[in-house]
Design a protein around this motif. Structure first.
Motif, short mmCIF file in Angstrom:
data_model
loop_
_atom_site.label_atom_id
_atom_site.label_comp_id
_atom_site.label_asym_id
_atom_site.label_seq_id
_atom_site.Cartn_x
_atom_site.Cartn_y
_atom_site.Cartn_z
N ARG A 137 -48.50 34.14 -32.94
CA ARG A 137 -47.65 34.02 -34.14
C ARG A 137 -48.05 35.04 -35.20
O ARG A 137 -47.18 35.63 -35.86
CB ARG A 137 -47.77 32.60 -34.71
CG ARG A 137 -47.21 31.53 -33.79
CD ARG A 137 -47.38 30.14 -34.39
NE ARG A 137 -47.25 29.13 -33.34
CZ ARG A 137 -48.17 28.24 -33.05
NH1 ARG A 137 -49.28 28.19 -33.75
NH2 ARG A 137 -47.97 27.36 -32.09
N LEU A 138 -49.38 35.23 -35.40
CA LEU A 138 -49.83 36.21 -36.38
C LEU A 138 -49.37 37.62 -36.00
O LEU A 138 -48.85 38.37 -36.84
CB LEU A 138 -51.35 36.18 -36.48
CG LEU A 138 -51.97 37.25 -37.40
CD1 LEU A 138 -51.53 37.05 -38.85
CD2 LEU A 138 -53.50 37.22 -37.31
N ILE A 139 -49.54 37.97 -34.73
CA ILE A 139 -49.13 39.31 -34.27
C ILE A 139 -47.62 39.48 -34.42
O ILE A 139 -47.14 40.55 -34.85
CB ILE A 139 -49.58 39.53 -32.82
CG1 ILE A 139 -51.11 39.60 -32.76
CG2 ILE A 139 -48.96 40.80 -32.24
CD1 ILE A 139 -51.67 39.59 -31.35
N ALA A 140 -46.85 38.43 -34.09
CA ALA A 140 -45.40 38.52 -34.23
C ALA A 140 -45.01 38.74 -35.68
O ALA A 140 -44.12 39.55 -35.99
CB ALA A 140 -44.75 37.24 -33.69
N TRP A 141 -45.68 38.03 -36.60
CA TRP A 141 -45.40 38.19 -38.03
C TRP A 141 -45.72 39.60 -38.49
O TRP A 141 -44.95 40.22 -39.23
CB TRP A 141 -46.19 37.17 -38.82
CG TRP A 141 -46.11 37.34 -40.31
CD1 TRP A 141 -47.06 37.86 -41.13
CD2 TRP A 141 -45.00 37.02 -41.17
NE1 TRP A 141 -46.63 37.88 -42.43
CE2 TRP A 141 -45.37 37.36 -42.48
CE3 TRP A 141 -43.75 36.46 -40.93
CZ2 TRP A 141 -44.52 37.17 -43.56
CZ3 TRP A 141 -42.91 36.25 -42.02
CH2 TRP A 141 -43.29 36.62 -43.31
N SER A 143 -54.37 29.25 -41.90
CA SER A 143 -55.79 29.50 -41.64
C SER A 143 -56.02 30.87 -41.04
O SER A 143 -56.91 31.62 -41.48
CB SER A 143 -56.35 28.41 -40.72
OG SER A 143 -56.38 27.16 -41.37
N ILE A 144 -55.24 31.24 -40.04
CA ILE A 144 -55.48 32.53 -39.39
C ILE A 144 -55.12 33.68 -40.33
O ILE A 144 -55.78 34.73 -40.35
CB ILE A 144 -54.72 32.63 -38.05
CG1 ILE A 144 -55.31 33.77 -37.20
CG2 ILE A 144 -53.22 32.81 -38.25
CD1 ILE A 144 -54.84 33.75 -35.77
N GLY A 145 -54.10 33.49 -41.16
CA GLY A 145 -53.74 34.52 -42.13
C GLY A 145 -54.80 34.72 -43.18
O GLY A 145 -55.13 35.85 -43.57
N ILE A 194 -48.47 37.49 -47.75
CA ILE A 194 -47.20 36.77 -47.88
C ILE A 194 -47.22 35.53 -46.99
O ILE A 194 -46.81 34.44 -47.39
CB ILE A 194 -46.03 37.70 -47.53
CG1 ILE A 194 -45.91 38.84 -48.55
CG2 ILE A 194 -44.72 36.91 -47.45
CD1 ILE A 194 -44.87 39.88 -48.19
N LEU A 195 -47.72 35.72 -45.76
CA LEU A 195 -47.84 34.59 -44.84
C LEU A 195 -48.79 33.54 -45.41
O LEU A 195 -48.49 32.34 -45.43
CB LEU A 195 -48.36 35.09 -43.49
CG LEU A 195 -48.68 34.02 -42.43
CD1 LEU A 195 -47.39 33.41 -41.91
CD2 LEU A 195 -49.47 34.62 -41.28
N GLU A 196 -49.95 33.99 -45.91
CA GLU A 196 -50.97 33.06 -46.40
C GLU A 196 -50.46 32.21 -47.55
O GLU A 196 -50.55 30.98 -47.53
CB GLU A 196 -52.21 33.84 -46.85
CG GLU A 196 -53.27 32.95 -47.48
CD GLU A 196 -54.42 33.75 -48.07
OE1 GLU A 196 -55.12 33.22 -48.95
OE2 GLU A 196 -54.62 34.91 -47.66
N TYR A 197 -49.92 32.86 -48.58
CA TYR A 197 -49.55 32.12 -49.78
C TYR A 197 -48.25 31.35 -49.61
O TYR A 197 -48.15 30.18 -50.02
CB TYR A 197 -49.44 33.07 -50.97
CG TYR A 197 -50.77 33.59 -51.44
CD1 TYR A 197 -51.78 32.71 -51.82
CD2 TYR A 197 -51.06 34.94 -51.50
CE1 TYR A 197 -53.01 33.16 -52.24
CE2 TYR A 197 -52.29 35.42 -51.92
CZ TYR A 197 -53.26 34.51 -52.29
OH TYR A 197 -54.48 34.97 -52.70
N ALA A 198 -47.25 31.97 -49.01
CA ALA A 198 -45.96 31.29 -48.86
C ALA A 198 -46.08 30.10 -47.92
O ALA A 198 -45.64 28.99 -48.24
CB ALA A 198 -44.90 32.27 -48.37
N GLY A 240 -43.44 42.72 -39.98
CA GLY A 240 -43.82 43.48 -41.17
C GLY A 240 -43.80 44.98 -40.93
O GLY A 240 -43.39 45.75 -41.81
N LEU A 241 -44.23 45.41 -39.75
CA LEU A 241 -44.22 46.85 -39.45
C LEU A 241 -42.79 47.39 -39.39
O LEU A 241 -42.53 48.53 -39.79
CB LEU A 241 -44.93 47.10 -38.12
CG LEU A 241 -46.46 46.91 -38.15
CD1 LEU A 241 -47.04 47.12 -36.75
CD2 LEU A 241 -47.10 47.88 -39.14
#
Length: 499
Positions: free
Chosen positions: A464-468, A406-408, A118-122, A472-473
């Motif tokens: 930011r990735l971990i927060a996202w 990129s990281i996603g 969801i992060l990657e595409y959106a 999600g969790l």
């Protein structure tokens, strides 16, 4: 369906059950052949990552060695592409890396990777919509003499080393003012959303036309730029400040330019012969874009020294600096076509992932799994994605969006690379129309190379990735776990045993 572990968080769905789920009920139309799939991959890939991020990375991080950065990123993509090809030919259903993780690592990991997609595409689509605006404004100025209000063509914030700051733009009278929002990003997202709701055949046809125009323009750029290349602009080849570390850092930051071939796997359920066509589409699109990227980077940095690059519209500006104003305008038109195609495929892929998660009960099925009775598209999810992308493209700055995407993406590549090896061990007899060669070497390298590139994106992007993922969790344990189809099945079996 079957459980691989007693812990319900790691229950897996068998690949055969996933394939069986698409045989009845509401499903997508199988209308995509190998050319359409390659066009979808190229269309999704050649967008802001090439036309905007190339200038930013070359100027700030890599210099002319961005050519090496593209090649290193392509190697990481190549390992992942081979793994995607096997998984997509073996489990030809919507969902991409989310579906593959569900078959190999269990529900919790599947949710995490689905949330990451969801992060990657959106966010990727937000990035493209935001970058589209700069080229659209350039086209109007150079071709029609129309000047848009700068306050309506930029995000109200900029992202710097110090964090978010108010974005100031220069008005026609030379004064500075705060930007309002990016109106062209909203308008192009609206048009793309309408096309996507109408149907996959119409979307694929529109995309193929945009891709042909886009590739033609890139070849024109390379040909025109080759006559104006000055080898002195490639000296020093490495970035003056970052040196060899800039090559690796550039690979991580330019990785957004390779997002595309993985989106092909989200359309496996719409391929006419997925076991044959998916590998062709995935690997073919990666080969095409890598050749175009390296050649374009060579032309760009050869025409203009990397310290002088215009990061808003670097390719058009480089041509215009050589007096090729008309060529620059043509390139801008082609770039707009390519970025429109990239936005279309990104917004096309995201609803398919949401639909796959909804089918498994992890998201509300009545909304995210709804298929339009006439157009046979996930129309509600498509409209929601369009709204999110319009808001993000209008308000969020480019640099912040690029690193998030990129990281996603790298995280998704790591999961898919690992999934191939795991499924070879756990389900070796499952038919594989395409087999990734040299497993476990290729899958291990996919994990190591793509995982290694993630570390070059810096601490802030990891935070930011971990927060996202933590958000999600919360959603998963608050909704998804209780409504999971596997969980409901397990409860039904326990109830039957109790009776």
């Amino acid at each position: 369906m079957r459980a691989a572990f007693s812990n319900p968080l790691f229950r897996r769905k068998s690949a055969s059950s996933m394939i069986g789920e698409t045989g009845g009920g509401e499903r997508l139309d199988r209308r995509l052949g190998p050319f359409s799939l390659i066009a979808l991959g190229v269309g999704a890939t050649i967008g802001s990552g090439l036309y905007v991020q190339t200038g930013i990375v070359a100027r700030d991080v890599a210099g002319p060695s961005i050519m090496l950065s593209f090649l290193i990123a392509a190697i990481g993509c190549g390992f992942a592409a081979l793994c995607y090809a096997e998984m997509a030919s073996m489990v030809p259903v919507a969902g991409s890396a989310y579906t593959y993780a569900y078959a190999t690592m269990g529900e919790l990991v599947a949710w995490i990777i689905g949330w990451d997609l969801i992060l990657e595409y959106a966010i990727g689509s937000c990035f493209v919509a935001n970058g589209w605006s700069g080229y659209f404004d350039s086209m109007l100025r150079n071709l029609l003499g129309i000047h848009l209000d700068p306050r309506l063509c930029a995000s109200p914030w900029d992202f710097t080393a110090d964090g978010f700051v108010w974005n100031a733009v220069t008005l026609a009278d030379g004064s500075q003012a705060a930007a309002w929002f990016n109106l062209p990003a909203v308008l192009v997202t609206f048009v793309v959303t309408v096309v996507l709701v109408v149907g996959i055949r119409e979307s694929a046809g529109f995309n193929a036309a945009m891709v042909l125009l886009n590739v033609g323009v890139i070849l024109t750029l390379i040909g025109a730029g080759a006559a104006y290349i000055d080898p002195e602009n490639w000296r020093p080849f490495l970035h003056a400040e970052h040196g060899w570390s800039g090559v690796a850092m550039g690979s991580a930051k330019i990785f957004i330019a390779y997002i595309g071939f993985d989106s092909i796997s989200t359309h496996a359920e719409e391929a006419r012969d997925p076991r044959r066509d998916m590998p062709v589409g995935i690997i073919g699109s990666l080969i095409v874009i890598t050749l175009l990227y390296v050649a374009t980077a060579a032309a760009l940095t050869g025409m203009t020294h990397y310290t002088d690059l215009d990061v808003t519209a670097p390719l058009a500006a480089a041509l215009q600096s050589k007096g090729l104003t008309f060529a620059g305008t043509l390139v801008t038109l082609g770039i707009l076509a390519g970025m429109t195609s990239s936005l279309l495929v990104g917004n096309l892929s995201q609803p398919r992932v949401l639909m796959a998660m909804a089918r498994d009960g992890l998201l509300p099925i009545k909304f995210f799994g709804a298929i339009h009775p006439r157009f046979k598209t996930p129309w509600k999810a498509t409209i929601l994605v369009g709204v999110v992308v319009a808001v993000g493209g209008a308000l969020a700055p480019l640099g912040f969006l690029a690193d998030l995407v990129s990281i996603g993406t790298l995280f998704a590549f790591v999961i898919v690379s690992a999934s191939v090896w795991l499924l070879r061990v756990s389900d070796p007899d499952l038919p594989r129309a395409f087999r990734t060669p040299f497993v476990p070497f290729v899958s291990t390298m996919g994990v190591l190379v793509n995982g290694g590139l993630m570390f070059w994106l810096g601490r802030d992007n990891w935070i930011r990735l971990i927060a996202w993922l933590l958000v999600g969790l919360v959603v998963y344990f608050g909704y998804g776990r209780r409504h999971s189809a596997l969980n409901r099945e397990a409860l039904a079996v326990e109830a039957a045993a109790g009776d």
